[in-house]
Design an enzyme around this catalytic site. Sequence first.
Site, PDB file in Angstrom:
ATOM      1  CG  HIS A 289     132.867  79.527  42.334  1.00 37.65           C
ATOM      2  ND1 HIS A 289     132.784  80.753  42.953  1.00 37.65           N
ATOM      3  CD2 HIS A 289     131.675  79.338  41.716  1.00 37.65           C
ATOM      4  CE1 HIS A 289     131.606  81.292  42.713  1.00 37.65           C
ATOM      5  NE2 HIS A 289     130.905  80.451  41.968  1.00 37.65           N
ATOM      6  CG  HIS A 294     127.859  78.143  44.744  1.00 36.73           C
ATOM      7  ND1 HIS A 294     126.878  79.118  44.759  1.00 36.73           N
ATOM      8  CD2 HIS A 294     128.662  78.430  43.688  1.00 36.73           C
ATOM      9  CE1 HIS A 294     127.068  79.946  43.754  1.00 36.73           C
ATOM     10  NE2 HIS A 294     128.140  79.563  43.092  1.00 36.73           N
ATOM     11  CD  GLU A 334     128.174  83.133  41.882  1.00 41.80           C
ATOM     12  OE1 GLU A 334     129.203  83.260  42.560  1.00 41.80           O
ATOM     13  OE2 GLU A 334     127.885  82.090  41.275  1.00 41.80           O
ATOM     14  CB  SER A 353     135.171  80.652  46.146  1.00 39.81           C
ATOM     15  OG  SER A 353     134.550  81.507  45.196  1.00 39.81           O
TER      16      SER A 353
END
Length: 456
Positions: A289, A294, A334, A353
């Site tokens: 993730h 990110h 997100e 992700s």
Amino acid sequence: TRVPGAGRAAGVAASGQDRRVSAPGTAAIPTDAAGAPGRRTSLQEDAQKDAPATEPLGKGEGLVWEEEEGRATLILTFTLRNARKAGLSKTAEVFETFEAGIHHFETRQAKKSKNTTDDLEFFVKCEVDNSYVNLVNLPPFVPWFPKKIRDLDKCHHLIAKYEPDLDHDHPVSLRDPLPRVEYTVQETATWREVYRKLNSLYPTHACKQYLDVFQQLEKCCGYQEDSIPQLQDVSRFLKERTGFQLRPAAGLLSPRDFLASLAFRVFQSTQYIRHSSSPMHSPEPDCCHELLGHVPMLADKEFAQFSQAIGLASLGSSDVEIEKLAALYWFTIEFGLCKQNGSIKAYGAGLLSSYGELVYALSNTPEHKPFDPELTAVHPYQDQTFQPVYFVAENFEDATAKLQKYALKIKKPFSLHYDPFTCSIEILNTPQKVKNMLSQMKEELKNLCFALENIS
């Protein structure tokens, strides 16, 4: 690292830290390691620098209080007229009336007074029962927040901890090097499966900024199917691109602590990998993730600015505002979408992700709404399943402008400025500080004008 459910997390964040509030003219007594007053030329000026969050000192009157376990520690500064005639004993009797335990009591001649011989300035630190504090008409509660990058060492309150080898009671310091991790064959196999499937979607589903940086990560940071990149290498890459750096985290942090890190361009990142039985989904943040979701976006300058803007807005905000900012973070950093060349692309880490949700988010099934911070901040979200609604930004520049406009409406008794040279937060609580900022801006504008003249 995802910001968890706002309502649940905000309460945890508030209870995990000392409660601190500041009044106009707040000042704290500077002390040494033993608790004795520091030997400084001007205690009041130095105290103002150390105060949690202050407005300009008026006539030397101020108050800071910290509440914990039914007791409140008060730090007061005030000027008493004709104090020598009244006597210090009568002043002390006032504190005895409230059963205060005095830790420090100091006086000196008043500097700003027509009658400096009899007027005294007082610095008092004492401890009283909370019931007495509630009798005083105090200003709104202002939570403690970090003002220097090293203060992030105090921001380590975890909602959940997943890595058994990291102790969240003794967090890794920013001054320590990022530890290198030796991943197992099974962990590498999980990474390989996730990497392959997501990489097949990126060309058609990810935004241009993501694709551009991802190519650079493959060249510079060892992004490949058979090797999990190390945080140390990735952090060095980010630092050179946007000033962001990675900090190892043991699990899911409270929203207040996590957002505060973004204000200093620090991203809290886990290092463990999801379970091999569920490679396409992870209920907790893991290195798939962080590294695939990110990191590529944090290496884009406009997105980095947007991320820091949310962090800066969180500093000193109330629990209610933290809850709203957590929702904003969720629907942008997100699970955010944006428009590019007539199509909708993904820029949110939770989407980039997650193979399943990335396909779902860009399908016709969910509802797509224009990004509006006022509406997004109060919109409910799901942390256990796909989102029924996604918010679409026109572009990062527009999203950042809207977010900064929203942040200005958050009520605080002060204004803040981030100094990129010292990586610290400055409280703009005096006209001189504002003038200094304007002077710096003027110099930068001169340089830009000079550069334009050379170009033309």
